[in-house]
Design a protein around this motif. Structure first.
Motif, mmCIF file in Angstrom:
data_model
loop_
_atom_site.group_PDB
_atom_site.id
_atom_site.type_symbol
_atom_site.label_atom_id
_atom_site.label_comp_id
_atom_site.label_asym_id
_atom_site.label_seq_id
_atom_site.Cartn_x
_atom_site.Cartn_y
_atom_site.Cartn_z
ATOM 1 N N ARG A 8 7.706 -5.634 15.261
ATOM 2 C CA ARG A 8 8.854 -4.942 14.655
ATOM 3 C C ARG A 8 8.483 -3.515 14.277
ATOM 4 O O ARG A 8 9.228 -2.576 14.566
ATOM 5 C CB ARG A 8 9.328 -5.718 13.426
ATOM 6 C CG ARG A 8 10.442 -5.030 12.652
ATOM 7 C CD ARG A 8 11.138 -6.003 11.706
ATOM 8 N NE ARG A 8 10.197 -6.636 10.793
ATOM 9 C CZ ARG A 8 9.804 -6.092 9.626
ATOM 10 N NH1 ARG A 8 10.282 -4.901 9.270
ATOM 11 N NH2 ARG A 8 8.960 -6.727 8.837
ATOM 12 N N PHE A 9 7.353 -3.321 13.625
ATOM 13 C CA PHE A 9 6.955 -1.983 13.226
ATOM 14 C C PHE A 9 6.635 -1.105 14.434
ATOM 15 O O PHE A 9 6.897 0.098 14.423
ATOM 16 C CB PHE A 9 5.759 -2.037 12.273
ATOM 17 C CG PHE A 9 6.129 -2.372 10.859
ATOM 18 C CD1 PHE A 9 6.925 -1.520 10.117
ATOM 19 C CD2 PHE A 9 5.703 -3.544 10.273
ATOM 20 C CE1 PHE A 9 7.290 -1.813 8.817
ATOM 21 C CE2 PHE A 9 6.057 -3.863 8.971
ATOM 22 C CZ PHE A 9 6.856 -2.997 8.244
ATOM 23 N N ARG A 10 6.076 -1.692 15.485
ATOM 24 C CA ARG A 10 5.815 -0.915 16.700
ATOM 25 C C ARG A 10 7.118 -0.378 17.261
ATOM 26 O O ARG A 10 7.193 0.775 17.695
ATOM 27 C CB ARG A 10 5.115 -1.796 17.735
ATOM 28 C CG ARG A 10 4.697 -1.043 19.010
ATOM 29 C CD ARG A 10 4.162 -2.011 20.038
ATOM 30 N NE ARG A 10 5.187 -2.951 20.442
ATOM 31 C CZ ARG A 10 4.947 -4.104 21.062
ATOM 32 N NH1 ARG A 10 3.714 -4.462 21.326
ATOM 33 N NH2 ARG A 10 5.936 -4.894 21.401
ATOM 34 N N GLY A 11 8.165 -1.188 17.254
ATOM 35 C CA GLY A 11 9.470 -0.729 17.720
ATOM 36 C C GLY A 11 10.029 0.381 16.852
ATOM 37 O O GLY A 11 10.630 1.340 17.357
ATOM 38 N N ASP A 67 -8.120 5.334 23.579
ATOM 39 C CA ASP A 67 -7.505 6.074 22.478
ATOM 40 C C ASP A 67 -6.210 5.343 22.154
ATOM 41 O O ASP A 67 -5.182 5.536 22.816
ATOM 42 C CB ASP A 67 -7.246 7.522 22.888
ATOM 43 C CG ASP A 67 -6.756 8.381 21.727
ATOM 44 O OD1 ASP A 67 -6.500 7.825 20.643
ATOM 45 O OD2 ASP A 67 -6.599 9.609 21.906
ATOM 46 N N ALA A 68 -6.263 4.485 21.148
ATOM 47 C CA ALA A 68 -5.169 3.564 20.830
ATOM 48 C C ALA A 68 -4.196 4.228 19.860
ATOM 49 O O ALA A 68 -4.455 4.301 18.664
ATOM 50 C CB ALA A 68 -5.736 2.281 20.228
ATOM 51 N N GLY A 69 -3.093 4.710 20.406
ATOM 52 C CA GLY A 69 -2.163 5.509 19.625
ATOM 53 C C GLY A 69 -2.545 6.962 19.747
ATOM 54 O O GLY A 69 -2.838 7.644 18.759
ATOM 55 N N CYS A 70 -2.558 7.461 20.980
ATOM 56 C CA CYS A 70 -3.149 8.771 21.293
ATOM 57 C C CYS A 70 -2.332 9.948 20.795
ATOM 58 O O CYS A 70 -2.841 11.064 20.722
ATOM 59 C CB CYS A 70 -3.365 8.893 22.804
ATOM 60 S SG CYS A 70 -1.836 8.867 23.788
ATOM 61 N N ASP A 90 0.188 5.339 23.946
ATOM 62 C CA ASP A 90 1.004 5.457 22.742
ATOM 63 C C ASP A 90 2.358 4.814 23.016
ATOM 64 O O ASP A 90 2.823 4.812 24.164
ATOM 65 C CB ASP A 90 1.191 6.928 22.357
ATOM 66 C CG ASP A 90 1.540 7.101 20.885
ATOM 67 O OD1 ASP A 90 0.657 7.511 20.110
ATOM 68 O OD2 ASP A 90 2.694 6.814 20.510
ATOM 69 N N VAL A 91 2.992 4.292 21.965
ATOM 70 C CA VAL A 91 4.317 3.702 22.145
ATOM 71 C C VAL A 91 5.381 4.764 22.379
ATOM 72 O O VAL A 91 6.449 4.477 22.918
ATOM 73 C CB VAL A 91 4.734 2.839 20.935
ATOM 74 C CG1 VAL A 91 3.833 1.627 20.797
ATOM 75 C CG2 VAL A 91 4.760 3.651 19.642
ATOM 76 N N ASP A 131 -4.841 6.760 12.784
ATOM 77 C CA ASP A 131 -3.535 6.775 12.122
ATOM 78 C C ASP A 131 -2.445 6.041 12.901
ATOM 79 O O ASP A 131 -1.258 6.313 12.721
ATOM 80 C CB ASP A 131 -3.094 8.216 11.820
ATOM 81 C CG ASP A 131 -3.995 8.883 10.791
ATOM 82 O OD1 ASP A 131 -4.817 8.174 10.170
ATOM 83 O OD2 ASP A 131 -3.890 10.106 10.609
ATOM 84 N N SER A 132 -2.849 5.116 13.757
ATOM 85 C CA SER A 132 -1.862 4.322 14.494
ATOM 86 C C SER A 132 -1.658 2.944 13.882
ATOM 87 O O SER A 132 -0.761 2.214 14.293
ATOM 88 C CB SER A 132 -2.282 4.182 15.960
ATOM 89 O OG SER A 132 -3.609 3.708 16.083
#
Length: 228
Positions: A8-11, A67-70, A90-91, A131-132
């Motif tokens: 949910r937060f990713r969306g 790089d998770a959440g680049c 990144d999303v 910060d992701s």
């Protein structure tokens, strides 16, 4: 496996960056002049990025980094300049597009839009998540680190929002503004709780270096996990 709250937060993050904040983040992560709050956030983010980069090898030839959440790609670019094969994901497609426009074409960076926990991304020597994960609860953060640890041979460095009186006060003041003007909520977590949960979820892992960066309106805590 992700949790329902993680999904949910990713969306929410995808919607915020792609529909609301792309221009603001393009300016914040550039060399364009900014003032006031944004200047302190930029300085804090630069300090944190330099910290996380200092935890990586100076020579990264032959190493694979996630790089998770680049975001707009500054960390991915520097890691690639050290010789790493980088997967930067990144999303928010709007932020990845900015990163693509800025980065040199000769760097070994695979830019992607999607979920940083997707197992199809493969195995890595190092993972950085700057910060992701600050928008997630402690249990979701640990679940994400656990999922990444299954595919990481070297280190996982991530940041979280520490539960400090100052940060809680700042977040409380922020809630006075109209909802339409606010980014997805930062969820502060207790450092001790997070460490305990990590040790329980990853009994063979070791918690390595840590550092907190506090720059007025930017507060973030970096933690290194060595899967073992």
């Amino acid at each position: 496996m992700t949790t329902a709250t993680y999904d949910r937060f990713r969306g929410n993050l995808e919607t915020y960056f792609d529909r609301t904040a792309a221009k603001a983040w393009e300016q914040l992560t550039s060399d364009a002049p900014v003032s006031g709050i944004r200047a302190t956030v930029r300085a804090g983010r630069t300090d944190m990025r330099n910290t996380l980069l200092s935890w990586l090898p100076a020579d990264m030839r032959g190493l694979r980094l996630l790089d998770a959440g680049c975001g707009t790609g500054a960390l991915a670019v520097e890691a690639a300049e050290r010789g790493a094969e980088v997967v930067a994901i990144d999303v928010a497609g709007s932020l990845v597009k900015i990163a693509l426009d800025r980065a040199r074409a000769d760097l070994n960076i695979d830019w992607r839009v999607g979920d940083m926990l997707d197992p199809a991304l493969g195995r890595f020597d190092h993972v950085v998540a700057m910060d992701s994960l600050i928008h997630y609860k402690a249990f979701d953060i640990v679940a994400a680190v656990q999922a990444l640890a299954e595919r990481t041979g070297g280190s996982i460095a991530f940041t979280f929002a520490p539960q400090t009186p100052l940060l809680m006060a700042m977040l409380g003041a922020g809630r006075l503004f109209p909802r339409s003007d606010r980014s997805p909520a930062i969820l502060p977590v207790r450092d001790r709780l997070l460490r305990t949960l990590i040790r329980n979820a990853l009994p063979h892992a070791r918690i390595g270096r840590d550092r907190r960066v506090s720059a007025s309106f930017y507060t973030s805590h970096a933690l290194e996990v060595l899967p073992g």
